[in-house]
Motif scaffolding. Structure first.
Motif, PDB file in Angstrom:
ATOM      1  N   HIS A  31      39.740  31.638  42.124  1.00 13.53           N
ATOM      2  CA  HIS A  31      40.059  32.046  40.772  1.00 13.53           C
ATOM      3  C   HIS A  31      40.866  30.973  40.048  1.00 13.53           C
ATOM      4  CE1 HIS A  31      39.505  36.634  41.626  1.00 13.53           C
ATOM      5  NE2 HIS A  31      38.363  35.973  41.570  1.00 13.53           N
ATOM      6  N   ALA A  32      41.766  30.323  40.804  1.00 18.03           N
ATOM      7  CA  ALA A  32      42.579  29.265  40.200  1.00 18.03           C
ATOM      8  C   ALA A  32      41.718  28.088  39.772  1.00 18.03           C
ATOM      9  CB  ALA A  32      43.649  28.802  41.184  1.00 18.03           C
ATOM     10  N   ASP A  33      40.660  27.808  40.554  1.00 20.60           N
ATOM     11  CA  ASP A  33      39.794  26.678  40.242  1.00 20.60           C
ATOM     12  C   ASP A  33      39.078  26.861  38.917  1.00 20.60           C
ATOM     13  OD1 ASP A  33      38.713  26.021  43.675  1.00 20.60           O
ATOM     14  OD2 ASP A  33      40.501  25.411  42.562  1.00 20.60           O
ATOM     15  N   THR A  34      38.829  28.108  38.537  1.00 21.54           N
ATOM     16  CA  THR A  34      38.094  28.371  37.294  1.00 21.54           C
ATOM     17  C   THR A  34      38.981  29.000  36.223  1.00 21.54           C
ATOM     18  OG1 THR A  34      37.379  30.524  38.160  1.00 21.54           O
ATOM     19  CG2 THR A  34      35.918  28.650  38.530  1.00 21.54           C
ATOM     20  N   ALA A  35      40.296  29.090  36.520  1.00 21.92           N
ATOM     21  CA  ALA A  35      41.199  29.730  35.571  1.00 21.92           C
ATOM     22  C   ALA A  35      41.190  29.003  34.234  1.00 21.92           C
ATOM     23  CB  ALA A  35      42.613  29.749  36.144  1.00 21.92           C
ATOM     24  N   GLY A  36      41.082  29.790  33.169  1.00 25.95           N
ATOM     25  CA  GLY A  36      41.151  29.215  31.831  1.00 25.95           C
ATOM     26  C   GLY A  36      39.875  28.597  31.329  1.00 25.95           C
ATOM     27  N   LEU A  37      38.821  28.551  32.129  1.00 23.74           N
ATOM     28  CA  LEU A  37      37.557  27.971  31.686  1.00 23.74           C
ATOM     29  C   LEU A  37      36.662  29.057  31.107  1.00 23.74           C
ATOM     30  CD1 LEU A  37      36.697  25.411  34.513  1.00 23.74           C
ATOM     31  CD2 LEU A  37      37.691  24.966  32.267  1.00 23.74           C
ATOM     32  N   ARG A  38      36.016  28.734  30.010  1.00 22.10           N
ATOM     33  CA  ARG A  38      35.173  29.699  29.310  1.00 22.10           C
ATOM     34  C   ARG A  38      33.771  29.140  29.190  1.00 22.10           C
ATOM     35  NH1 ARG A  38      37.451  32.873  24.097  1.00 22.10           N
ATOM     36  NH2 ARG A  38      35.643  34.183  23.594  1.00 22.10           N
ATOM     37  N   SER A  39      32.766  29.950  29.496  1.00 18.18           N
ATOM     38  CA  SER A  39      31.373  29.509  29.407  1.00 18.18           C
ATOM     39  C   SER A  39      30.970  29.390  27.944  1.00 18.18           C
ATOM     40  CB  SER A  39      30.448  30.501  30.125  1.00 18.18           C
ATOM     41  OG  SER A  39      30.715  30.520  31.504  1.00 18.18           O
ATOM     42  N   VAL A  40      30.495  28.202  27.595  1.00 21.27           N
ATOM     43  CA  VAL A  40      30.126  27.945  26.207  1.00 21.27           C
ATOM     44  C   VAL A  40      28.784  27.224  26.155  1.00 21.27           C
ATOM     45  CG1 VAL A  40      32.509  27.814  25.383  1.00 21.27           C
ATOM     46  CG2 VAL A  40      31.351  25.729  26.172  1.00 21.27           C
ATOM     47  N   VAL A  41      28.222  27.183  24.971  1.00 22.85           N
ATOM     48  CA  VAL A  41      27.056  26.359  24.677  1.00 22.85           C
ATOM     49  C   VAL A  41      27.472  25.366  23.598  1.00 22.85           C
ATOM     50  CG1 VAL A  41      24.715  26.313  23.746  1.00 22.85           C
ATOM     51  CG2 VAL A  41      25.399  28.134  25.312  1.00 22.85           C
ATOM     52  N   LEU A  42      27.307  24.079  23.910  1.00 25.97           N
ATOM     53  CA  LEU A  42      27.596  23.024  22.943  1.00 25.97           C
ATOM     54  C   LEU A  42      26.358  22.803  22.085  1.00 25.97           C
ATOM     55  CD1 LEU A  42      29.148  20.413  25.420  1.00 25.97           C
ATOM     56  CD2 LEU A  42      30.332  22.258  24.214  1.00 25.97           C
ATOM     57  N   VAL A  43      26.543  22.772  20.786  1.00 22.11           N
ATOM     58  CA  VAL A  43      25.433  22.550  19.859  1.00 22.11           C
ATOM     59  C   VAL A  43      25.733  21.287  19.061  1.00 22.11           C
ATOM     60  CG1 VAL A  43      24.042  23.494  17.987  1.00 22.11           C
ATOM     61  CG2 VAL A  43      25.059  25.039  19.685  1.00 22.11           C
ATOM     62  N   GLY A  44      24.916  20.263  19.265  1.00 21.09           N
ATOM     63  CA  GLY A  44      25.103  19.025  18.522  1.00 21.09           C
ATOM     64  C   GLY A  44      24.466  19.114  17.150  1.00 21.09           C
ATOM     65  N   ASN A  45      25.292  19.185  16.117  1.00 21.76           N
ATOM     66  CA  ASN A  45      24.795  19.239  14.739  1.00 21.76           C
ATOM     67  C   ASN A  45      24.557  17.800  14.291  1.00 21.76           C
ATOM     68  OD1 ASN A  45      25.176  22.158  14.544  1.00 21.76           O
ATOM     69  ND2 ASN A  45      27.356  21.670  14.551  1.00 21.76           N
ATOM     70  N   SER A  46      23.315  17.377  14.447  1.00 19.40           N
ATOM     71  CA  SER A  46      22.997  15.962  14.369  1.00 19.40           C
ATOM     72  C   SER A  46      23.323  15.340  13.022  1.00 19.40           C
ATOM     73  CB  SER A  46      21.512  15.759  14.693  1.00 19.40           C
ATOM     74  OG  SER A  46      21.179  14.407  14.719  1.00 19.40           O
ATOM     75  N   GLN A  47      23.001  16.029  11.950  1.00 17.97           N
ATOM     76  CA  GLN A  47      23.180  15.432  10.629  1.00 17.97           C
ATOM     77  C   GLN A  47      24.615  15.525  10.142  1.00 17.97           C
ATOM     78  OE1 GLN A  47      19.958  16.297   7.946  1.00 17.97           O
ATOM     79  NE2 GLN A  47      21.179  15.852   6.135  1.00 17.97           N
ATOM     80  N   SER A  48      25.299  16.612  10.455  1.00 15.87           N
ATOM     81  CA  SER A  48      26.679  16.753   9.989  1.00 15.87           C
ATOM     82  C   SER A  48      27.682  16.041  10.886  1.00 15.87           C
ATOM     83  CB  SER A  48      27.057  18.233   9.839  1.00 15.87           C
ATOM     84  OG  SER A  48      26.840  18.932  11.037  1.00 15.87           O
ATOM     85  N   GLY A  49      27.256  15.602  12.066  1.00 15.28           N
ATOM     86  CA  GLY A  49      28.146  14.863  12.937  1.00 15.28           C
ATOM     87  C   GLY A  49      29.230  15.714  13.566  1.00 15.28           C
ATOM     88  N   THR A  50      28.895  16.950  13.860  1.00 13.78           N
ATOM     89  CA  THR A  50      29.850  17.858  14.495  1.00 13.78           C
ATOM     90  C   THR A  50      29.209  18.514  15.711  1.00 13.78           C
ATOM     91  OG1 THR A  50      29.159  19.745  13.119  1.00 13.78           O
ATOM     92  CG2 THR A  50      30.979  18.376  12.295  1.00 13.78           C
ATOM     93  N   VAL A  51      30.051  19.134  16.534  1.00 15.72           N
ATOM     94  CA  VAL A  51      29.588  19.934  17.665  1.00 15.72           C
ATOM     95  C   VAL A  51      30.139  21.339  17.491  1.00 15.72           C
ATOM     96  CG1 VAL A  51      29.672  20.272  20.171  1.00 15.72           C
ATOM     97  CG2 VAL A  51      29.440  17.958  19.222  1.00 15.72           C
TER      98      VAL A  51
END
Length: 402
Positions: A31-51
């Motif tokens: 549990h400590a090894d994964t404490a504080g980590l949240r499953s997410v999906v990164l989306v690269g917004n190619s034209q706006s230059g954001t994630v």
């Protein structure tokens, strides 16, 4: 647990107590090894230059991160040849494409980005918002990338240089490279980190009638430690999004100009199935030379249990779910004409959802593998393209812009 049950077990001897204590320690450590980590999906917004950062379970947008804070500096750094290359790639892409691929470090605090027609790659500390480094690549375009499972190596396709470059994530230094087919595209590490697979698409500027001039359409397997080429496979057309099944042998791939996908056996070096998918009226009306970057279908993912493929119909504006046992379509989600679905990634508990970028709609579609239904359509930045599943640290989450 009833007190009398536990007391009876403890009276049987110290061995049981030691076993129980050991199990509790192991559980606490896990549990400590994964404490504080949240499953997410990164989306690269190619034209706006954001994630954009999407919660992989609730699909909510948790925040965004600007990955071109140094844009003016980068443009000023370019010499005349680099400026000409930047302009040429921008014209070919139909505008700026600042974010091509993204990844998060295993601790969930460092964001790595390949920055398209800036022809570089950069690392950012999510908690401080500081750019840690940026490194220019060979050629004029930084393409697909992959992070090693241990987080120490970042592989990026230097498309026009016909090689993939390997960077040390701590410093951003290029520590090696390996040869590829013509116009290297997708990179993937095997889960154990031993090998890298790179696929090439050929020179996409040439029309279909000149496909024979596009170069080699090649899948390259590389030893991740030595960067020596282990094996190559040749394909009849450019290799678009692809996925290697858990058996390490079954390879699914979309190909340039083909409205569907193939199943390929790496052991026998043979296509074992060719699966055409239906055209939409809008897709059928297009000339192959009008397909975006030669792609009819562009986006492919496997469910966590390997039972279903998520096949993205780019020119057809749909996502199809396909049973891997018989390659029959078992579900389909249709989008408004012109949405340009352009990538797919599996995420969520046990990879039960397929996240599909709708590039022209500035949205991400979330499709449930089990039911074949769309669960959400989430607004993100401008021209979302590549998506990646990741684990985000809690302090990095609080630092995101909202």
């Amino acid at each position: 647990m009833p007190a009398r049950w536990m007391g009876a077990r403890l009276l049987n001897g110290s061995v049981a107590l030691a076993t129980l204590a050991g199990a509790l320690v192991a559980t606490a450590t896990a549990h400590a090894d994964t404490a504080g980590l949240r499953s997410v999906v990164l989306v690269g917004n190619s034209q706006s230059g954001t994630v954009s950062f999407l919660d992989a379970q609730t699909f909510a947008v948790l925040g965004t991160f600007d990955v071109i804070p140094d844009l003016q500096q980068r443009l000023a750094e370019m010499d005349l040849i680099q400026q000409a290359g930047y302009a040429a790639v921008k014209q070919q892409e139909g505008g700026d494409r600042f974010v091509d691929d993204v990844a998060l470090s295993p601790d969930g605090r460092t964001l790595y980005v390949s920055r398209g027609n800036l022809d570089d790659t950069a690392a950012f500390d999510l908690t401080s918002h500081q750019e840690l480094w940026h490194t220019r690549l060979a050629g004029f375009h930084a393409d697909h990338a992959a992070l090693s499972p241990d987080g120490t190596r970042w592989v990026v396709s230097a498309t026009t240089a016909n090689e993939a470059q390997v960077l040390d994530t701590a410093t951003g230094a290029v520590v090696g490279s390996f040869p590829t087919g013509t116009y290297p595209h997708q990179n993937d590490f095997t889960p154990d980190g031993k090998y890298i697979y790179n696929s090439s698409i050929g020179v996409i500027m040439f029309p279909q009638a000149l496909e024979w001039m596009k170069g080699s359409f090649q899948l390259t397997k590389v030893d991740a430690r030595t960067l020596n080429v282990v094996q190559t496979w040749s394909f009849p057309h450019g290799i678009r999004p692809n996925v290697l099944a858990a058996d390490g042998t079954t390879f699914y791939a979309q190909q340039s100009y083909f409205n569907g996908f193939i199943k390929y056996d790496l052991n026998s070096s043979k296509i074992t199935a060719t699966v055409p998918m239906p055209f939409s009226p809008a897709g059928h009306a297009l000339s192959p030379d009008d397909y975006p970057k030669n792609s009819a279908h562009h986006g492919l993912a496997l469910s966590g249990d390997q039972s279903r493929l998520c096949d993205v119909g780019t020119i057809d504006d749909y996502t199809a779910l396909v049973d891997t046992a018989n390659l029959a379509t078992v579900g389909r989600v249709d989008y408004p004409v012109g949405s340009l679905p352009y990538w797919a990634v599996s995420a969520g508990p046990a990879n039960r959802y397929c996240f599909v970028s709708l590039s022209q709609a500035d949205q991400v579609s979330v499709v449930d593998y089990a039911s074949g239904q769309e669960l959400a359509r989430v607004p993100v930045g401008v021209f979302p393209q590549r998506e990646r599943a990741a684990q985000l640290a809690g302090d990095a989450l609080t630092a995101l812009s909202r």
